[in-house]
Design a protein around this motif. Structure first.
Motif, PDB file in Angstrom:
ATOM      1  N   LEU A  98       0.849  -1.191   0.000  1.00 28.76           N
ATOM      2  CA  LEU A  98       0.000   0.000   0.000  1.00 28.76           C
ATOM      3  C   LEU A  98       0.885   1.241   0.000  1.00 28.76           C
ATOM      4  O   LEU A  98       2.000   1.213   0.526  1.00 28.76           O
ATOM      5  CB  LEU A  98      -0.887   0.050   1.248  1.00 28.76           C
ATOM      6  N   TYR A  99       0.370   2.323  -0.551  1.00 34.04           N
ATOM      7  CA  TYR A  99       1.048   3.612  -0.498  1.00 34.04           C
ATOM      8  C   TYR A  99       0.171   4.534   0.328  1.00 34.04           C
ATOM      9  O   TYR A  99      -0.958   4.834  -0.055  1.00 34.04           O
ATOM     10  CB  TYR A  99       1.270   4.170  -1.907  1.00 34.04           C
ATOM     11  N   ASN A 100       0.682   4.990   1.464  1.00 36.51           N
ATOM     12  CA  ASN A 100      -0.099   5.757   2.423  1.00 36.51           C
ATOM     13  C   ASN A 100       0.240   7.243   2.317  1.00 36.51           C
ATOM     14  O   ASN A 100       1.346   7.662   2.644  1.00 36.51           O
ATOM     15  CB  ASN A 100       0.180   5.244   3.837  1.00 36.51           C
ATOM     16  N   ALA A 101      -0.741   8.025   1.907  1.00 35.42           N
ATOM     17  CA  ALA A 101      -0.546   9.476   1.793  1.00 35.42           C
ATOM     18  C   ALA A 101      -0.787  10.174   3.125  1.00 35.42           C
ATOM     19  O   ALA A 101      -0.393  11.322   3.307  1.00 35.42           O
ATOM     20  CB  ALA A 101      -1.497  10.042   0.749  1.00 35.42           C
ATOM     21  N   GLY A 102      -1.418   9.492   4.070  1.00 30.93           N
ATOM     22  CA  GLY A 102      -1.778  10.113   5.339  1.00 30.93           C
ATOM     23  C   GLY A 102      -0.957   9.588   6.497  1.00 30.93           C
ATOM     24  O   GLY A 102       0.138   9.062   6.334  1.00 30.93           O
ATOM     25  N   ALA A 103      -1.519   9.748   7.670  1.00 28.21           N
ATOM     26  CA  ALA A 103      -0.893   9.249   8.899  1.00 28.21           C
ATOM     27  C   ALA A 103      -1.491   7.871   9.188  1.00 28.21           C
ATOM     28  O   ALA A 103      -1.965   7.191   8.276  1.00 28.21           O
ATOM     29  CB  ALA A 103      -1.165  10.226  10.037  1.00 28.21           C
TER      30      ALA A 103
ATOM     31  N   ALA B 169      -5.023  12.198   4.450  1.00 27.11           N
ATOM     32  CA  ALA B 169      -4.358  11.884   3.183  1.00 27.11           C
ATOM     33  C   ALA B 169      -4.158  13.109   2.300  1.00 27.11           C
ATOM     34  O   ALA B 169      -3.256  13.138   1.479  1.00 27.11           O
ATOM     35  CB  ALA B 169      -5.139  10.811   2.431  1.00 27.11           C
ATOM     36  N   GLY B 170      -4.964  14.151   2.482  1.00 28.02           N
ATOM     37  CA  GLY B 170      -4.817  15.354   1.671  1.00 28.02           C
ATOM     38  C   GLY B 170      -3.810  16.347   2.225  1.00 28.02           C
ATOM     39  O   GLY B 170      -3.581  17.388   1.638  1.00 28.02           O
ATOM     40  N   ALA B 171      -3.210  16.028   3.360  1.00 28.59           N
ATOM     41  CA  ALA B 171      -2.282  16.968   4.013  1.00 28.59           C
ATOM     42  C   ALA B 171      -0.902  16.339   4.207  1.00 28.59           C
ATOM     43  O   ALA B 171      -0.278  16.500   5.252  1.00 28.59           O
ATOM     44  CB  ALA B 171      -2.863  17.412   5.353  1.00 28.59           C
ATOM     45  N   THR B 172      -0.414  15.658   3.190  1.00 28.29           N
ATOM     46  CA  THR B 172       0.871  14.970   3.285  1.00 28.29           C
ATOM     47  C   THR B 172       1.998  15.917   3.672  1.00 28.29           C
ATOM     48  O   THR B 172       2.885  15.561   4.441  1.00 28.29           O
ATOM     49  CB  THR B 172       1.190  14.276   1.940  1.00 28.29           C
TER      50      THR B 172
ATOM     51  N   PRO C 257       3.882  11.101  -4.997  1.00 28.17           N
ATOM     52  CA  PRO C 257       3.775  11.824  -6.258  1.00 28.17           C
ATOM     53  C   PRO C 257       4.671  13.056  -6.384  1.00 28.17           C
ATOM     54  O   PRO C 257       4.654  13.718  -7.418  1.00 28.17           O
ATOM     55  CB  PRO C 257       2.311  12.245  -6.300  1.00 28.17           C
ATOM     56  N   GLY C 258       5.479  13.390  -5.367  1.00 22.92           N
ATOM     57  CA  GLY C 258       6.372  14.524  -5.530  1.00 22.92           C
ATOM     58  C   GLY C 258       6.886  15.033  -4.202  1.00 22.92           C
ATOM     59  O   GLY C 258       6.487  14.569  -3.138  1.00 22.92           O
ATOM     60  N   PHE C 259       7.798  16.004  -4.269  1.00 22.69           N
ATOM     61  CA  PHE C 259       8.479  16.547  -3.105  1.00 22.69           C
ATOM     62  C   PHE C 259       7.489  17.042  -2.053  1.00 22.69           C
ATOM     63  O   PHE C 259       6.580  17.815  -2.357  1.00 22.69           O
ATOM     64  CB  PHE C 259       9.413  17.687  -3.519  1.00 22.69           C
ATOM     65  N   ALA C 260       7.670  16.577  -0.812  1.00 19.08           N
ATOM     66  CA  ALA C 260       6.850  16.915   0.356  1.00 19.08           C
ATOM     67  C   ALA C 260       5.412  16.420   0.240  1.00 19.08           C
ATOM     68  O   ALA C 260       4.576  16.759   1.048  1.00 19.08           O
ATOM     69  CB  ALA C 260       6.881  18.409   0.657  1.00 19.08           C
TER      70      ALA C 260
END
Length: 169
Positions: A55-60, A66-69, A118-121
């Motif tokens: 899985l790739y987790n964008a969140g905590a 997930a929208g505030a990586t 998907p990119g820096f930070a």
């Protein structure tokens, strides 16, 4: 410039070495997971308790936020800076081990946030160890164990750092 006393420098070095071990273990196992597991595949390791699943987790935790990586990237950076600053006057081996484990996990997650797609930070953390309701990685295990050990050391009253009076004595 940061000045360390002799005992503190030994403990600081121990902390840094453990952090590097955790970082390498986490990144190497994530490399393995990304290169070996497919997105939909679930491999039983200790059925029914543990599986491998990419899985790739964008969140905590639990994919919250997930929208505030970028916020998690900042939090990981703050944790790394805070640990490095606090550890300047380490007073015990226990705290050196705890902070080393926490530092390694935080640096690894920071690296994922900064340099993965998907990119820096905005990078996603690679999770692959599935324990039923949770899916995590080696850094997550290190962070969880480190927090538990930090609580135990605190409850036992083990001092984290030397006081300025102890340093001059």
């Amino acid at each position: 410039m940061m000045r360390l006393e002799r005992g503190s420098s030994r403990l600081y070095a121990m902390m840094l070495i453990l952090a590097v071990v955790v970082l390498l273990a986490d990144q190497l196992t994530k490399f393995w997971a990304v290169s070996t597991l497919s997105d939909s595949e679930r491999i039983a390791v200790i059925p029914p308790l543990i599986h491998f699943r990419l899985l790739y987790n964008a969140g905590a935790a639990f994919s919250i936020g997930a929208g505030a990586t970028w916020v998690f990237a900042l939090a990981a950076a703050a944790a790394v800076i805070g640990i490095l600053y606090t550890a300047r006057r380490l007073a015990s081996t226990g705290w050196a081990l705890v902070l080393g484990v926490l530092l390694g996990g935080a640096v690894s997650h920071l690296g994922d946030r900064l340099f993965r797609e998907p990119g820096f930070a905005r990078g996603h953390v690679v999770d692959f160890i599935d324990y039923g309701p949770f899916v995590g990685n080696v850094a997550d295990i290190a962070l969880t164990c480190g927090c538990a050990a930090m609580l135990l050391l605190s409850l036992r009253g083990v001092p984290l750092a030397k006081t300025p009076e102890e340093e001059t004595a």
